[in-house]
Scaffold this active site. Structure first.
Site, PDB file in Angstrom:
ATOM      1  N   THR A 108      24.179 -46.409 -73.009  1.00 48.14           N
ATOM      2  CA  THR A 108      22.927 -46.556 -73.757  1.00 48.14           C
ATOM      3  C   THR A 108      22.757 -45.468 -74.823  1.00 48.14           C
ATOM      4  OG1 THR A 108      22.048 -47.217 -71.606  1.00 48.14           O
ATOM      5  CG2 THR A 108      20.464 -47.003 -73.426  1.00 48.14           C
ATOM      6  N   TYR A 154      31.491 -51.049 -73.401  1.00 46.25           N
ATOM      7  CA  TYR A 154      31.755 -49.619 -73.584  1.00 46.25           C
ATOM      8  C   TYR A 154      33.235 -49.438 -73.924  1.00 46.25           C
ATOM      9  CZ  TYR A 154      31.810 -44.634 -72.188  1.00 46.25           C
ATOM     10  OH  TYR A 154      31.936 -43.269 -72.156  1.00 46.25           O
ATOM     11  N   HIS A 209      16.454 -51.737 -70.582  1.00 49.85           N
ATOM     12  CA  HIS A 209      17.377 -52.038 -69.486  1.00 49.85           C
ATOM     13  C   HIS A 209      16.981 -53.353 -68.808  1.00 49.85           C
ATOM     14  CE1 HIS A 209      19.587 -48.357 -69.576  1.00 49.85           C
ATOM     15  NE2 HIS A 209      18.699 -47.592 -68.997  1.00 49.85           N
ATOM     16  N   TRP A 237      24.903 -43.507 -76.253  1.00 49.11           N
ATOM     17  CA  TRP A 237      25.915 -43.643 -77.306  1.00 49.11           C
ATOM     18  C   TRP A 237      25.560 -44.792 -78.263  1.00 49.11           C
ATOM     19  CZ3 TRP A 237      31.411 -45.892 -76.109  1.00 49.11           C
ATOM     20  CH2 TRP A 237      32.254 -45.695 -77.207  1.00 49.11           C
ATOM     21  N   ARG A 284      29.633 -52.487 -69.101  1.00 47.95           N
ATOM     22  CA  ARG A 284      30.706 -51.522 -68.856  1.00 47.95           C
ATOM     23  C   ARG A 284      31.401 -51.891 -67.549  1.00 47.95           C
ATOM     24  NH1 ARG A 284      29.781 -44.923 -68.169  1.00 47.95           N
ATOM     25  NH2 ARG A 284      31.964 -44.349 -68.513  1.00 47.95           N
TER      26      ARG A 284
HETATM   27  P1  A3P Z   1      29.920 -40.977 -67.586  1.00 43.17           P
HETATM   28  O1  A3P Z   1      28.926 -40.649 -66.512  1.00 43.17           O
HETATM   29  O2  A3P Z   1      30.985 -41.920 -67.103  1.00 43.17           O
HETATM   30  O3  A3P Z   1      30.469 -39.788 -68.261  1.00 43.17           O
HETATM   31  P2  A3P Z   1      23.784 -44.112 -70.484  1.00 43.17           P
HETATM   32  O4  A3P Z   1      23.681 -43.517 -71.839  1.00 43.17           O
HETATM   33  O5  A3P Z   1      23.672 -45.593 -70.448  1.00 43.17           O
HETATM   34  O6  A3P Z   1      22.902 -43.417 -69.514  1.00 43.17           O
HETATM   35  O7  A3P Z   1      25.300 -43.879 -70.022  1.00 43.17           O
HETATM   36  C1  A3P Z   1      25.766 -42.583 -69.801  1.00 43.17           C
HETATM   37  C2  A3P Z   1      27.285 -42.634 -69.838  1.00 43.17           C
HETATM   38  O8  A3P Z   1      27.728 -42.683 -71.190  1.00 43.17           O
HETATM   39  C3  A3P Z   1      27.878 -41.387 -69.237  1.00 43.17           C
HETATM   40  O9  A3P Z   1      29.123 -41.805 -68.706  1.00 43.17           O
HETATM   41  C4  A3P Z   1      28.018 -40.501 -70.463  1.00 43.17           C
HETATM   42  O10 A3P Z   1      28.900 -39.438 -70.315  1.00 43.17           O
HETATM   43  C5  A3P Z   1      28.501 -41.514 -71.480  1.00 43.17           C
HETATM   44  N1  A3P Z   1      28.247 -41.109 -72.878  1.00 43.17           N
HETATM   45  C6  A3P Z   1      27.185 -40.438 -73.370  1.00 43.17           C
HETATM   46  N2  A3P Z   1      27.317 -40.246 -74.683  1.00 43.17           N
HETATM   47  C7  A3P Z   1      28.495 -40.790 -75.038  1.00 43.17           C
HETATM   48  C8  A3P Z   1      29.196 -40.898 -76.285  1.00 43.17           C
HETATM   49  N3  A3P Z   1      28.681 -40.390 -77.402  1.00 43.17           N
HETATM   50  N4  A3P Z   1      30.369 -41.540 -76.280  1.00 43.17           N
HETATM   51  C9  A3P Z   1      30.892 -42.043 -75.149  1.00 43.17           C
HETATM   52  N5  A3P Z   1      30.284 -41.967 -73.943  1.00 43.17           N
HETATM   53  C10 A3P Z   1      29.095 -41.359 -73.891  1.00 43.17           C
END
Ligand code: A3P
Length: 323
Positions: free
Chosen positions: A70, A219, A131, A72, A153
């Site tokens: 989310t 993702y 969500h 990202w 994902r």
């Molecule tokens: P991991 O826990 O596998 O590292 P959300 O934003 O939906 O809460 O998801 C969080 C997940 O996205 C986490 O995964 C986080 O590290 C990853 N994430 C956050 N920023 C990101 C980015 N810029 N690029 C890729 N993944 C990212």
């Protein structure tokens, strides 16, 4: 509006004790509302959003399963849609967490029912996020010609990411939720906004029916081929890249601005918090953990992974959704 807001809160309080309950990942329990597992306060947000939110035909809505990327994708969509307004050197993402630029619809009405969901001065379309599963979306979202970008994902990574994230937010006095238990709950569909598979299938179905309204991405696809997928998103949201932008390296600059490496090292994302609702606060740093494909290998046993793959295969079938 005031009275309306109170009415919904009273309806929420009245309905809570009547709903099926299961063990919670973060707090005591999750409740099941119209087939969807939610935290009790999450349900309040959903009920308020369903009542108060009016979608505009120009709205762009990012919808995700929790932990599907989310943060990202909020950054990516914001960058894509506003790339002619901001310079990369002084971009809002350098000083603002993506969650402060793109709000969750279900967190918008918690305190102030008339809160404006838009930040003034940005792109002419509103960019919002949710969500909520497709089935629970406010009616105006389903009936308007807004566009929805859905992100899914690999459930194995989503499970591990969710378990790690909620572990940190669990009150100190509660014992940690063992991974074996989180795994069992997840497989049974008992996770925030779950069942995970129903969440994805709802949007896949909507996308198959109305491909111009719902775009489904993963993702993994964005990670593997960001340039191609950014262009797809830009086309879909009505901000296609022109040839000069492409040859001038704009896509690459958007990719690197929104990359895990870049966002996670910024001061704003190392400090600061998201106050989503009166009760729910998350340090910005918690949204950045590893940012990789396949971290599940470090946590799930081969048997656990096999069980999850089997459910995914059974539920998703076809080649559309493979992880
Ligand atoms: P991991 O826990 O596998 O590292 P959300 O934003 O939906 O809460 O998801 C969080 C997940 O996205 C986490 O995964 C986080 O590290 C990853 N994430 C956050 N920023 C990101 C980015 N810029 N690029 C890729 N993944 C990212």
């Amino acid at each position: 509006e005031e009275i309306d807001h109170k009415d919904i809160c009273m309806e929420w309080e009245a309905i809570l004790p009547t709903l099926p309950k299961q063990k919670g990942w973060m707090a005591d329990h999750l409740v099941q509302y119209q087939g969807v597992w939610l935290s009790p306060s999450g349900l309040k947000g959903v009920m308020l959003a369903r009542h108060h939110f009016t979608c505009l035909p120009t709205d762009i809505i990012l919808s995700t399963s929790p932990k599907a990327g989310t943060t990202w994708f909020k950054a990516l969509l914001f960058t894509i849609m506003n790339r002619r307004i901001y310079q990369f050197s002084s971009h809002p993402l350098l000083t603002t967490n993506p969650h402060d630029l793109v709000l969750f619809i279900e967190a918008m009405f918690d305190q102030a029912p008339t809160a404006s969901p838009v930040k003034d001065g940005i792109s002419s379309s509103r960019l919002l996020s949710t969500h909520m599963p497709y089935s629970l979306l406010p009616n105006s979202v389903k009936t308007s010609c807004c566009r929805i970008v859905y992100v899914c994902r690999d459930p194995k990574d989503a499970l591990i990411s969710q378990w790690q994230y909620l572990k940190k937010l669990r009150p100190k006095e509660m014992p940690p939720l063992p991974l074996e238990e989180a795994f069992g709950l997840f497989c049974d569909g008992v996770s925030h906004f779950g069942p995970f598979w129903d969440h994805a299938l709802g949007y896949y179905g909507a996308s198959r029916e109305s491909p111009q309204k719902v775009l489904v991405l993963t993702y993994e696809a964005m990670m593997t081929d960001p340039a191609f997928n950014i262009k797809r998103v830009a086309d879909f949201v009505g901000h296609p890249l022109d040839p000069e932008e492409e040859s001038g390296g704009v896509v690459e600059r958007m990719v690197s601005l929104c990359s895990f490496e870049n966002l996670s090292r910024l001061e704003v994302n190392k400090g600061g918090v998201q106050q989503f609702t009166a009760q729910f606060m998350v340090p910005n740093s918690n949204f950045f953990r590893k940012g990789q494909i396949g971290d599940w290998r470090n946590h799930l046993t081969p048997t656990m992974a096999e069980s999850l793959n089997k459910i995914t295969k059974e539920r998703f079938g076809g080649p559309d959704l493979e992880f």
